[in-house]
Each structure stands twice: as structure tokens, then as C-alpha cells.
Scaffold this active site. Sequence first.
Site, mmCIF file in Angstrom:
data_model
loop_
_atom_site.group_PDB
_atom_site.id
_atom_site.type_symbol
_atom_site.label_atom_id
_atom_site.label_comp_id
_atom_site.label_asym_id
_atom_site.label_seq_id
_atom_site.Cartn_x
_atom_site.Cartn_y
_atom_site.Cartn_z
ATOM 1 N N THR A 52 -1.595 2.440 -0.563
ATOM 2 C CA THR A 52 -3.047 2.301 -0.506
ATOM 3 C C THR A 52 -3.627 2.832 0.795
ATOM 4 O O THR A 52 -2.965 2.793 1.850
ATOM 5 C CB THR A 52 -3.441 0.816 -0.651
ATOM 6 O OG1 THR A 52 -4.842 0.659 -0.402
ATOM 7 C CG2 THR A 52 -2.688 -0.057 0.334
ATOM 8 N N TYR A 80 -3.406 -7.569 2.557
ATOM 9 C CA TYR A 80 -3.110 -6.603 1.491
ATOM 10 C C TYR A 80 -2.582 -5.295 2.084
ATOM 11 O O TYR A 80 -1.532 -4.794 1.681
ATOM 12 C CB TYR A 80 -4.363 -6.346 0.658
ATOM 13 C CG TYR A 80 -4.209 -5.196 -0.307
ATOM 14 C CD1 TYR A 80 -3.302 -5.267 -1.360
ATOM 15 C CD2 TYR A 80 -4.962 -4.030 -0.154
ATOM 16 C CE1 TYR A 80 -3.154 -4.199 -2.246
ATOM 17 C CE2 TYR A 80 -4.816 -2.963 -1.035
ATOM 18 C CZ TYR A 80 -3.905 -3.055 -2.076
ATOM 19 O OH TYR A 80 -3.748 -1.999 -2.933
#
Length: 341
Positions: free
Chosen positions: A127, A151
Site C-alpha cells: 500500500t 495499517y
Amino acid sequence: MVETASQAAKPCVLVTGGAGYIGSHAVLALKDAGWPVAVIDNLSTGFRFAVPDDVPLYEGDIEDGDLLARIVAEQGVGAIMHFAGSIVVPESVSDPLKYYHNNTVKSRALIAAAVKGHVPHFIFSSTAATYGMPEVSPVTEETPRIPINPYGWSKLMTEQMLADTANAHPINYCALRYFNVAGADPRARSGQSTAGATHLIKVAVEAALGKRDFVSVYGTDYDTPDGTGVRDYIHVSDLAAAHLLALEALIAQPQRSLTMNCGYGRGFSVMEVLDAVDRVTNMTIERRIEPRRAGDAGSLVSDPARIRATLPWQSQYADLDTIIGHALAWERKLSEIRGDG
């Protein structure tokens, strides 16, 4: 069906999280290209209907080493595409241990199973959140990785595990750092199906279809042309195509591992996206201005030079109206599937 020589030579690809949004599109792309494919998904956020009937679906967890060993043996797995995990950034802040467990600890178990099962190729769903709030845009792969939430850290830790594992074992990997994934399969075979999703285009098409009353716009005072946050939106089917090309690259050069951004290098603001949804649907979505959310960068746009130089990747759907049109078609089909349309 009689297999061609090229099909017979293709190893089975195990797709983790293959009943979820991006994973299900990777399954479709693999099938369309003649790759044998199997799916493991615990269906905590995925959907059984997202997996084609002729694709083996193992309902279970990637932390289950015995199950993974059985899948590798039964299916003759030669590569893993790893999409399983938790993805809601604010939740990662409020429940960090969930994210370190689901995204890091479980990835460690999956990598260990790949090593034990002699699976030589591993593609990881990473990501742009690994970059945190970069000071420059567009963002290259050399931009400092300084995540600002659990995250992003949970994904960056997995990238590091893969790098260290590839140095110690006969396995190579590709980490693809996604920017903002959007849209749906052009043939409406799959799409973003998660209830309460936070993706802007998903939220906006829900509002256009009357499933939401309004769309919140978080912050209008960023240093961007119209003051709203700018993001690089990539069509999920173009992203799936990048995974297949990355797999071919890993097989062609088994000593080489890759880390690449996945985006178009073009940003759109929140208001530009909402205007485009208005244009595609010929209606006006209500916007509600809210304060900035903590940790939101003003602009996050990829520099896709490396992936374009490394892979023969040509985007097919790099048009905002097309992305929205496909998302809208899927949202309508999803209403039919669920019986709420």
C-alpha cells in the site's frame, strides 16, 4: 477442455483473500489468462459469490499451517498472491493489535508455509500507506517509508519479512504498493461489495443510487487546487493485470524481487471525483463539509515510472468516468444479488 502446452506449464496460483474486492479481480484475471487458481478466504469480509464456481475455495485462515500445506499439495501451488488482511485505516489506529495480527503475524505464517511448501513466487498486496505523509508528490519507490498508522506499518513489516526471507530462501517476491483502488470488473462479474466501505468512489455511487443520503468531504483547506484531498485512483482490473505481469516477471527471473507503485500518476481531488459522479449519473450528490481527518495527506499521487519500465503494463481503464461507470454498474448488480434493489 484440452490444455495447451502454455496452459499446462502454468503453475497453480493460490490467491489469499480471493473472495474480497481486489483478490476476486485477480482470480478473474488469472482465469481469463488460463492460469490454474485456488482461493483461501475466511469469508470474514469476503463473499462466496465473488469466487467463480469452478475455482476451488478453501474456507479457512492463512494462519492455519496444516490447511496451507494441504492446499499446496492438493493444488500443486507454484505461486501465491496475498490479498488477505484488514484495510480500514482508522480502525487500525483504534485497534492496532488486530492489524498487526491480521496483516503481519498471519503474513509471517503464510510466508513460512510458502518456504516449507517450496512455493517459489510470492506477490504481496502492499500500500501507499507505507509512505505516510510524503513531503513530495508524485511519490517514487525511493520516497522514505514513514507510515503514520498501524495499517501502514503492518504492511511495511510484511515487505521487510519478504525481503529477508528472499535473501535466505529460494523464493522471490513482488510487493505492489497500491494507491486508491476503485471501479469494478467491466463485465460486472465482481466489484467492491463490503457494507460500510470507506472508498470515496464506492461511497459516491452508493449516494447516487440512494443508498446514502450524502457524501462527507473531509477538509477543504488543503494545499490543492480546490482545497480538497487529491488521490491517484487506479482501476481494479488494471491493478489485477499488473499482478499477472508481475507473476510472469518473477517466473522469468527467479533471482529477482520487485517493489513497485501501482497508480496512474494522475491525481483527482475529492470534489473532482464527486463532480464526475454527478456527470456520469446526471444527478447531484449532496456534499457535507466536515473537518479534516487526522492523518490524511493533502495529495498522494504515484510515480508509476518503475512499473512501466519493468513490466509491459498498459492501463486499459485510466479514465475517471470509466472507473465510476464500472463502479456504478456493479453497485446496481449488487443490489440485485442482495435483493435490495
